[in-house]
Design a protein around this motif. Structure first.
Motif, PDB file in Angstrom:
ATOM      1  N   MET A  33      45.694  49.774  50.604  1.00  0.00           N
ATOM      2  CA  MET A  33      45.946  51.065  51.218  1.00  0.00           C
ATOM      3  C   MET A  33      44.140  51.524  50.556  1.00  0.00           C
ATOM      4  O   MET A  33      43.079  51.773  51.176  1.00  0.00           O
ATOM      5  N   LEU A  36      41.107  49.809  51.073  1.00  0.00           N
ATOM      6  CA  LEU A  36      40.174  50.050  51.978  1.00  0.00           C
ATOM      7  C   LEU A  36      39.676  51.165  52.233  1.00  0.00           C
ATOM      8  O   LEU A  36      38.426  51.379  52.351  1.00  0.00           O
ATOM      9  N   LEU A  37      40.641  51.474  51.494  1.00  0.00           N
ATOM     10  CA  LEU A  37      39.723  53.679  51.479  1.00  0.00           C
ATOM     11  C   LEU A  37      38.628  54.017  50.075  1.00  0.00           C
ATOM     12  O   LEU A  37      37.630  54.647  50.446  1.00  0.00           O
ATOM     13  N   LEU A  54      39.672  55.078  57.381  1.00  0.00           N
ATOM     14  CA  LEU A  54      41.355  54.262  56.927  1.00  0.00           C
ATOM     15  C   LEU A  54      42.382  55.045  58.050  1.00  0.00           C
ATOM     16  O   LEU A  54      43.155  53.674  58.293  1.00  0.00           O
ATOM     17  N   LEU A 129      50.426  54.808  53.228  1.00  0.00           N
ATOM     18  CA  LEU A 129      49.687  55.995  53.331  1.00  0.00           C
ATOM     19  C   LEU A 129      49.636  57.055  52.412  1.00  0.00           C
ATOM     20  O   LEU A 129      48.520  57.801  51.984  1.00  0.00           O
ATOM     21  N   TYR A 208      43.596  63.139  56.464  1.00  0.00           N
ATOM     22  CA  TYR A 208      44.597  62.127  57.610  1.00  0.00           C
ATOM     23  C   TYR A 208      45.383  63.421  58.600  1.00  0.00           C
ATOM     24  O   TYR A 208      45.764  62.009  59.727  1.00  0.00           O
TER      25      TYR A 208
END
Length: 233
Positions: A33, A36-37, A54, A129, A208
């Motif tokens: 993750m 990906l961020l 994300l 996450l 988020y």
């Protein structure tokens, strides 16, 4: 805590495993993750936008199990009056009540555990996450809109307060379960609790959660439309 820099430390040509000292939860999920961020940051040029992208990615990945959970809740809502009638009829006979309730579920093709398993599957993803955003040093002193530092708390508390309002709205939109009174109480208590926690968490995490609940409202609206179409057919 820059993972890539720690991995380059190789005294005597051997890996010192310094990156393993970063205590993240569900590292097997958290590290991808974070990668990906960073990818979304390279595409957008802003860490706040990268967090939003994300969040959208995670929502897409978990769309199917979440959809099953929400549809199962809608079916349970339609059965609530019949379940209440069974409780009134067999209130003193717990065994008979359990049998008749399961027969009711079976007759309508509803599983009482249909909404639980998908939620349990998603839990490691949400925890990973949370850990990713909480420990990502890349967010340090990174700005987004009026927020000067995504790794610090929101200076005006606007993001967590807005998140609480959106969460309250989403829970009010959710179908009522077998105990509407309990759900009504949770619809007030949960947003208050989560808002209280978010007031002191990094602004990146509040971004988020706010994005996640906004997307959750859109999915709930889609489920409501889909449910109306299925019941009308």
């Amino acid at each position: 805590k820059y993972n890539s820099d720690l991995q380059k430390v190789r005294p005597g040509g051997e890996d010192a495993h310094l990156a393993d000292d970063i205590d993240v939860t569900f590292a097997v999920l958290s590290r991808p993750m974070l990668a990906l961020l960073k990818l979304f940051y390279r595409l957008s040029g802003n860490w706040g936008i990268a967090i939003i992208l994300l969040t959208v990615f995670v929502k897409v990945v978990t769309f199917y199990p979440t959809q099953r959970t929400l549809l199962s809740a809608k079916k349970m809502q339609r059965l609530a009056p019949k379940i209440a009638a069974l409780r009134k009829k067999y209130g003193n006979d717990k065994q008979k009540l359990g049998v008749e309730t399961m027969n009711l579920y079976k007759a309508h093709g509803v599983s009482p555990f249909g909404g639980c398993l998908p939620s349990l599957i998603q839990m490691p993803i949400w925890i990973a996450l949370f850990s990713t955003l909480n420990y990502a040093v890349e967010l340090h002193r990174s700005s987004f809109l009026y927020i000067a530092d995504l790794s610090a708390k929101d200076p005006y508390y606007a993001t967590p307060l807005l998140m609480g309002a959106v969460m309250f709205l989403q829970m009010r939109m959710s179908p009522a379960g077998a105990d509407p009174q309990q759900q009504k109480m949770m619809a007030f208590m949960m947003p208050i609790m989560f808002t209280g926690f978010s007031l002191f968490l990094p602004a990146g995490l509040a971004t988020y959660t706010l994005t996640s609940y906004l997307l959750g409202i859109l999915q709930q609206l889609y489920v409501n439309w889909q449910d109306r179409r299925l019941t009308a057919a």
